[in-house]
Enzyme design. Structure first.
Site: not given
Ligand SMILES: *Cc1c(COP(=O)(O)O)cnc(C)c1O
Length: 439
Positions: A107
């Site tokens: 993210k």
């Molecule tokens: C947010 C997140 C996900 C999921 O990603 P999406 O884009 O919501 O499908 C998977 N793994 C981790 C570690 C995350 O922080």
């Protein structure tokens, strides 16, 4: 470039409007009007390019009409100041390590890009300050706070439930200072979300200060996630030769990450097919099997960033494939794993291949291990560093997890937060005080 709403009841938005609003007024998700196909020549030489160069070319396709090239490229390079290496786990399974950014999770890419784009809009419009409100149950707060740290013209307020986030999560957004303010709400995560919503509805507040959100459906967080799929392919060609056409597996919760990959494929990226790996919250997996989408309340698992019962980006996937279940199934298959299977996979891969997975990446690895046909090469997205889930991973492997210096540094910081009650009037007074200081 214009952006339309998946619900089609709002007018098109400019990039700036779409970024400032997040969600369209009709509560649909914004989609770019065009998805450009990149020329074959770009792909033929992609292995000679580094990550920022590749990302700049992809950014041109999305944002080139709205942001001058030199500004856009500076912004992309500044956002991507860490590597995203592709690492061989087995001869046929490669890990795209998305955890080398400031908060050790993927993210960071979207949050850092969005922060810089928002900063650019503030400067361009000659505005004094934009205020970003974000409610968090843990991980979003850290990615957004760190992504926006030090960005001029943007102030971030992180609202989190007192006593309900882990110490390491809390330290990642309460120790930063500068343009980041942490508000410790005496309530639950739902209370935090309700406060943010009420602030957006409050005419007096919105008349006095410019408010926006930075949640994951925002196009400025969503689209930049396409960058690293191209970079993964470039590295894969370097490792496996020019004819490689990888299968890409994405551990999925809200499905933003995988949808950005589907956009990349639409732009011409040679991907054979995608696999969406779920934990027990397997609404999408069920949709693939039955053609029926039935959201249901999420259940807690050890891969908790994927505990989503109604994935918000499903609307974007439907839109991309013209609502055709058949077309979706032709490009994407699914997998679903219990906590027991996730734990077995972490243990097994550590023992046999000396690679430590986090619980999310473990779903991705396993789906490839079970789903690759002979001769296929698979890439899974390792979405977070295992040290972010230290207790869980140590309990599974029985071995200590080494904590990267970046994560340790947060622990040494001094927590600074402002306690507020869950009453809107208290929160509003706090925001108003800050707004006065800005003038
Ligand atoms: C947010 C997140 C996900 C999921 O990603 P999406 O884009 O919501 O499908 C998977 N793994 C981790 C570690 C995350 O922080």
């Amino acid at each position: 470039m214009n952006y339309y709403s998946t619900n089609r009841r709002s007018a098109d938005a400019t990039l700036e409007e779409a970024v400032m609003r997040g969600l369209a007024p009709d509560r649909g998700l914004y989609m770019p009007r065009r998805i450009e196909t990149l020329p074959a020549e770009f792909f033929e030489h992609i292995e000679d390019m580094d990550f920022p160069d590749i990302a700049c070319r992809v950014a041109d396709a999305f944002f080139g009409e709205d942001v001058p090239a030199d500004t856009l490229h500076a912004l992309v390079r500044d956002a991507l100041d860490f590597d995203v290496p592709l690492v061989e786990v087995t001869g046929r399974i490669l890990s795209l390590e998305l955890f080398h950014g400031p908060t050790l999770a993927f993210k960071d890419v979207g949050a850092r890009f969005m922060a810089r784009l928002l900063g650019y809009f503030v400067r361009r419009e000659g505005r004094k300050e934009v205020n970003v409100l974000v409610a968090t149950s843990g991980d979003t707060g850290s990615a957004v706070a760190n992504g926006f740290l030090g960005v001029e013209g943007v102030h971030v307020y992180v609202l989190y439930p007192k006593g309900k986030v882990s110490e390491i999560q809390e330290k990642q957004f309460t120790t930063l200072g500068q343009n980041i303010t942490a508000l410790e709400v005496d309530g639950t995560f739902d209370d935090c979300q309700a406060l943010v919503k009420a602030a957006f509805m409050d005419k007096e507040l919105t008349g006095r200060m410019l408010l926006t959100s930075a949640n994951s459906i925002n196009v400025a967080r969503f689209l930049p996630q396409a960058f690293y799929y191209f970079h993964a392919y470039a590295q894969c060609r370097r490792m496996k030769g020019k004819d490689v056409k990888p299968v890409v597996c994405v551990p999925s919760g809200n499905f933003g990450n995988i949808t950005a990959g589907l956009f990349a494929k639409r732009m011409g990226l040679p991907v054979k097919r995608f696999i969406a790996a779920n934990n027990r919250n397997d609404i999408f997996y069920q949709y693939l099997q039955t053609g029926v989408y039935s959201p249901r309340p999420s259940v807690p698992t050890i891969a908790n960033a994927m505990d989503v019962g109604d994935p918000s980006n499903f609307a974007r996937i439907l839109e991309l494939y013209g609502n055709s279940h058949e077309a979706i199934c032709a490009d994407i298959s699914g997998a679903t794993y219990t906590d027991g299977q996730i734990a077995d996979t972490i243990r097994d891969v550590l023992e046999r291949h000396h690679y430590l997975l986090d619980p999310h990446g473990a779903c991705g690895y396993r789906a490839l291990d079970e789903g690759l046909a002979p001769g296929e090469t698979g890439i899974f997205l390792e979405t977070a560093h295992p040290a972010k889930f230290k207790d869980t991973v140590e309990a599974i492997t029985g071995r200590p997890v080494e904590v990267p210096a970046k994560l340790r540094a947060f622990m040494e910081g001094q927590k600074q937060s402002i306690p507020v009650s869950a009453r809107f009037e208290d929160f509003k007074r706090e925001l108003s005080d800050h707004a006065r200081h800005q003038l």
